[in-house]
Design a protein around this motif. Sequence first.
Motif, mmCIF file in Angstrom:
data_model
loop_
_atom_site.group_PDB
_atom_site.id
_atom_site.type_symbol
_atom_site.label_atom_id
_atom_site.label_comp_id
_atom_site.label_asym_id
_atom_site.label_seq_id
_atom_site.Cartn_x
_atom_site.Cartn_y
_atom_site.Cartn_z
ATOM 1 N N SER A 101 -5.561 0.613 6.357
ATOM 2 C CA SER A 101 -5.786 1.080 5.014
ATOM 3 C C SER A 101 -7.202 0.459 4.764
ATOM 4 O O SER A 101 -7.764 -0.323 5.136
ATOM 5 C CB SER A 101 -5.005 0.627 3.863
ATOM 6 O OG SER A 101 -4.951 -0.741 3.735
ATOM 7 N N TYR A 124 -4.566 5.546 3.647
ATOM 8 C CA TYR A 124 -3.956 4.573 4.577
ATOM 9 C C TYR A 124 -3.297 5.582 5.663
ATOM 10 O O TYR A 124 -2.927 6.627 5.247
ATOM 11 C CB TYR A 124 -2.922 3.647 4.032
ATOM 12 C CG TYR A 124 -1.861 4.143 3.067
ATOM 13 C CD1 TYR A 124 -0.844 4.579 3.829
ATOM 14 C CD2 TYR A 124 -2.071 4.396 1.718
ATOM 15 C CE1 TYR A 124 0.448 5.125 2.979
ATOM 16 C CE2 TYR A 124 -1.130 5.035 1.118
ATOM 17 C CZ TYR A 124 0.140 5.347 1.549
ATOM 18 O OH TYR A 124 1.254 5.822 0.762
ATOM 19 N N THR A 163 0.632 -1.093 -0.061
ATOM 20 C CA THR A 163 -0.072 -0.207 0.019
ATOM 21 C C THR A 163 0.596 1.379 0.198
ATOM 22 O O THR A 163 0.623 2.196 -0.701
ATOM 23 C CB THR A 163 -0.863 -0.003 1.200
ATOM 24 O OG1 THR A 163 -1.681 -1.280 1.273
ATOM 25 C CG2 THR A 163 -1.717 1.083 1.086
ATOM 26 N N SER A 170 -0.343 -0.180 10.745
ATOM 27 C CA SER A 170 -0.696 0.528 9.489
ATOM 28 C C SER A 170 -2.193 0.083 9.229
ATOM 29 O O SER A 170 -2.340 -1.024 9.419
ATOM 30 C CB SER A 170 0.128 -0.102 8.536
ATOM 31 O OG SER A 170 -0.488 0.625 7.134
#
Length: 422
Positions: free
Chosen positions: A316, A325, A149, A314
């Motif tokens: 997204s 994200y 991503t 993280s």
Amino acid sequence: MLRTYLFPSFISTLILLISNCSYAEEHTDEQQPATTQVTGFGTLGIAHSTSSQVDIVRDLSQSSGVGASGRTSLALDSNFGLQLDHRINDNTDVAAQLLARKADKDFVPELTWLYAAYMPNDRLKLRLGRVGFDVYMLADSRQVAYSYTWVRPPVDFFGSLIVSYFDGADAVLSFQDAQQGNYQVKLYAGFAQGKSYTGHADYDFSLDGSKILGAHLAYQRGAWSARLGYSQLLVRNEYASLVPLLGAFHTAPLNTLIPDAAQLSAELGMQNKRIRYLSAGLVYDAGPLQVQAMLSQTSTNSLNFPDSYAAFLSTSYRMGKWTPYATLSASRPVSTQIPLQPPANAPATVIQLFSDINNGIHSQRNGQSTLSLGLRLDLSDSSNLKLQIDHIRSKERLLVRKEAPDWNGRATLLSASYNFVF
């Protein structure tokens, strides 16, 4: 270096394989699938730093970055890779990969893969040759930006890795449990290649011939994936900039002034020391939502490679072709104490020497945090565009270069990249 000698050999091997496979395909029934595939990947990236007082780098293989060397750079993230896969028979494959990216020099080609794989059954895969060092989840594919991503994997977590590939072997055993969960056990061993820049952009550290040994256990069920791993690197070479200092500790004058000079030399050296990597990762990927969390500890028995922790989280969310994200990452030294104290009643020259050594050790500490916000746009099944902003706070200086004495430890990085595979 080894990569220089291997490059012509790789090209010759590549041409020979393509020629042989083309001949084989011309003399094979048209119903048979092609046995050779040439694929590639690449990134055209641009990064701009708000600070001219420091260079921000992608990882420790880069001797310079963006900021002090130039506020805007096309070299930080851009790369290009070619891969050849050839199936010899139902059980045996060979593969080669050539990657050009900015490391110690601008876009020097590296032979990152060259191996033969043998699969005696559906559960076991063996590889021999040059293979990727996937010490963490995603580590083996961190140069293929199309596959993830972000513009770049979180630097605070992945940036301190000093090995990208090694020459040796690995074995992967896969099996399922009664709940349809998939287990994977991987063992690997070999010898590292390449070099790294640690703490100072002008001082390189050769990894050639250093022994690698490691394993990981991965589990995947439904939307969840998890992995635990352990690896160690037995360093073969000495850190070049340390050699004069370590030699001086064995001279008569310093042994007189510093009673434990020989022991101090052994504690400061990198040769024959073990760097250990302990890691854990957890990924949830269901529908539009993906969450990743990883944690690692790096430790060694050398004062010149201080122990550290690193982690990132993280998230997204895919909305058609768009994926916004956010990522929070950080690395911290295990100890911030000044490791060495001069002997009592030491003369000023010895006190200054210990101060210089402590400053050098301090430059090897990994202490940085980054908040990243970004957006990925899928242009097609084989290309995407990414925009990202990174707010960086550096308390230690391992992952930066050319910092000015009055730099406040803060920088903002604006990045855009076009990524593709073919």
